[in-house]
Design an enzyme around this catalytic site. Structure first.
Site, mmCIF file in Angstrom:
data_model
loop_
_atom_site.group_PDB
_atom_site.id
_atom_site.type_symbol
_atom_site.label_atom_id
_atom_site.label_comp_id
_atom_site.label_asym_id
_atom_site.label_seq_id
_atom_site.Cartn_x
_atom_site.Cartn_y
_atom_site.Cartn_z
ATOM 1 N N PRO A 2 -31.751 16.652 -12.793
ATOM 2 C CA PRO A 2 -32.793 15.851 -12.155
ATOM 3 C C PRO A 2 -34.020 15.695 -13.055
ATOM 4 O O PRO A 2 -34.280 16.512 -13.919
ATOM 5 C CB PRO A 2 -33.160 16.658 -10.919
ATOM 6 C CG PRO A 2 -32.817 18.054 -11.273
ATOM 7 C CD PRO A 2 -31.645 17.976 -12.196
ATOM 8 N N GLU A 3 -34.732 14.629 -12.793
ATOM 9 C CA GLU A 3 -35.992 14.382 -13.491
ATOM 10 C C GLU A 3 -37.116 15.005 -12.668
ATOM 11 O O GLU A 3 -36.941 15.344 -11.496
ATOM 12 C CB GLU A 3 -36.218 12.876 -13.616
ATOM 13 C CG GLU A 3 -35.039 12.102 -14.157
ATOM 14 C CD GLU A 3 -34.986 12.056 -15.672
ATOM 15 O OE1 GLU A 3 -36.037 12.117 -16.316
ATOM 16 O OE2 GLU A 3 -33.862 11.965 -16.203
ATOM 17 N N LYS A 51 -39.812 20.693 -13.866
ATOM 18 C CA LYS A 51 -38.569 20.546 -13.119
ATOM 19 C C LYS A 51 -38.193 21.827 -12.379
ATOM 20 O O LYS A 51 -37.050 22.011 -11.973
ATOM 21 C CB LYS A 51 -37.455 20.082 -14.061
ATOM 22 C CG LYS A 51 -37.778 18.684 -14.637
ATOM 23 C CD LYS A 51 -36.594 18.008 -15.250
ATOM 24 C CE LYS A 51 -36.325 18.508 -16.629
ATOM 25 N NZ LYS A 51 -35.180 17.797 -17.244
ATOM 26 N N ASN A 163 -33.119 13.105 -18.898
ATOM 27 C CA ASN A 163 -32.328 12.169 -19.687
ATOM 28 C C ASN A 163 -32.613 10.702 -19.397
ATOM 29 O O ASN A 163 -32.577 9.863 -20.294
ATOM 30 C CB ASN A 163 -30.859 12.455 -19.362
ATOM 31 C CG ASN A 163 -30.043 12.593 -20.602
ATOM 32 O OD1 ASN A 163 -30.596 12.611 -21.690
ATOM 33 N ND2 ASN A 163 -28.737 12.666 -20.432
ATOM 34 N N ARG A 248 -26.766 15.931 -25.238
ATOM 35 C CA ARG A 248 -26.962 15.187 -23.995
ATOM 36 C C ARG A 248 -26.774 13.707 -24.294
ATOM 37 O O ARG A 248 -27.156 13.226 -25.353
ATOM 38 C CB ARG A 248 -28.382 15.411 -23.454
ATOM 39 C CG ARG A 248 -28.770 16.866 -23.218
ATOM 40 C CD ARG A 248 -28.231 17.398 -21.897
ATOM 41 N NE ARG A 248 -28.555 16.539 -20.774
ATOM 42 C CZ ARG A 248 -29.721 16.538 -20.143
ATOM 43 N NH1 ARG A 248 -30.681 17.348 -20.509
ATOM 44 N NH2 ARG A 248 -29.926 15.726 -19.133
#
Ligand SMILES: [Zn+2]
Length: 258
Positions: A2-3, A51, A163, A248
């Protein structure tokens, strides 16, 4: 993963359900903390930090990070869970709600005055009260040879980007994610845009970086082989990481980004 905007929303919802309420159940299903029982204590607040999520309860803080698969669910007492019970890592209940943390990537309990031991390394938080754009910029510039796409994901530089934002920010600023930090002119504008985008999305159920809420919500993220909305060139996909173990996915337009 998650962002920061997703974590912000999750913490806000958890805070609304738990703050000011007394725990009638506290079940931490992680061996190191299985004996921790905060039953009878009142939840002071739930706050996001980058986060990470911090649940402040009496003298303790339950610290969690969702990583890849994790999520916190909030259920009215008596309603069935939407994920299997064996995935539950933490169960906190008040008289009104069951709050269940499923498959949390990180879960630990620390003394409240020792929160720095779990989140102290983080850079300024894009959605936090400590946000400091100048400090974030200085942090990013500390390692001028590093690829900008890696520097933006490093939570020690600034906290909250994942990401999606990494890929989208690089597209919107016309920068290849592999470009070294030293060669990014106007890195401050990348930081400013990061702040604007994540702020714009923090209260939305669906994230968008294009301004479009119904159709295409990203410029390059997840769009391998599809035409760039600006120039029509097929979007490329690759992996980026400090080591083979940390790769990633990332996406870019080979025409718009240099
Ligand atoms: Zn393009």
């Amino acid at each position: 993963m998650p962002e920061g905007d997703t974590v912000y929303r999750s913490a806000t919802n958890l805070n609304a359900a738990l703050a000011g309420h007394t725990l009638v159940r506290c079940d931490i299903r992680v061996p190191a903390f299985a004996t921790v029982d905060l039953t009878g204590q009142t939840v002071d607040e739930v706050v996001p930090r980058g986060k990470h999520i911090l649940m402040r309860i009496g003298d303790h803080t339950i610290h969690s990070h969702l990583k890849m698969e994790g999520s916190w669910h909030i259920y009215r007492t008596g309603t069935p869970w939407r994920r299997p019970a064996w995935q539950a890592r933490a169960i906190l209940a008040t008289t009104d709600h069951n709050v269940v943390g499923f498959q949390l990537g990180v879960l630990d309990v620390v003394n409240r005055d020792d929160e720095a031991s779990v989140v102290g390394y983080l850079g300024p938080d894009l959605l936090g009260p400590d946000w400091d754009a100048d400090l974030a910029l200085q942090n990013l510039q500390r390692d001028p040879d590093r690829e900008v796409g890696l520097a933006l994901l490093d939570q020690r530089n600034l906290a909250g980007l994942g990401n999606v934002y990494r890929a989208e920010l690089c597209f919107l600023r016309g920068i290849l994610p592999t470009r070294p930090v030293r060669d990014v002119t106007n890195l401050g504008k990348v930081v400013d845009l990061a702040k604007r985008l994540i702020e714009a999305n923090k209260d939305r159920a669906e994230r968008t970086t294009t301004g479009n809420l119904r159709g295409q919500r990203t410029w390059v993220y997840g769009r391998t082989g599809q035409p760039c909305s600006r120039c029509g060139t097929p979007i490329l996909h690759g992996e980026l990481g400090d080591s083979a173990l940390q790769l990633r996915d990332t996406w870019w337009c080979p025409n718009c980004q240099t």
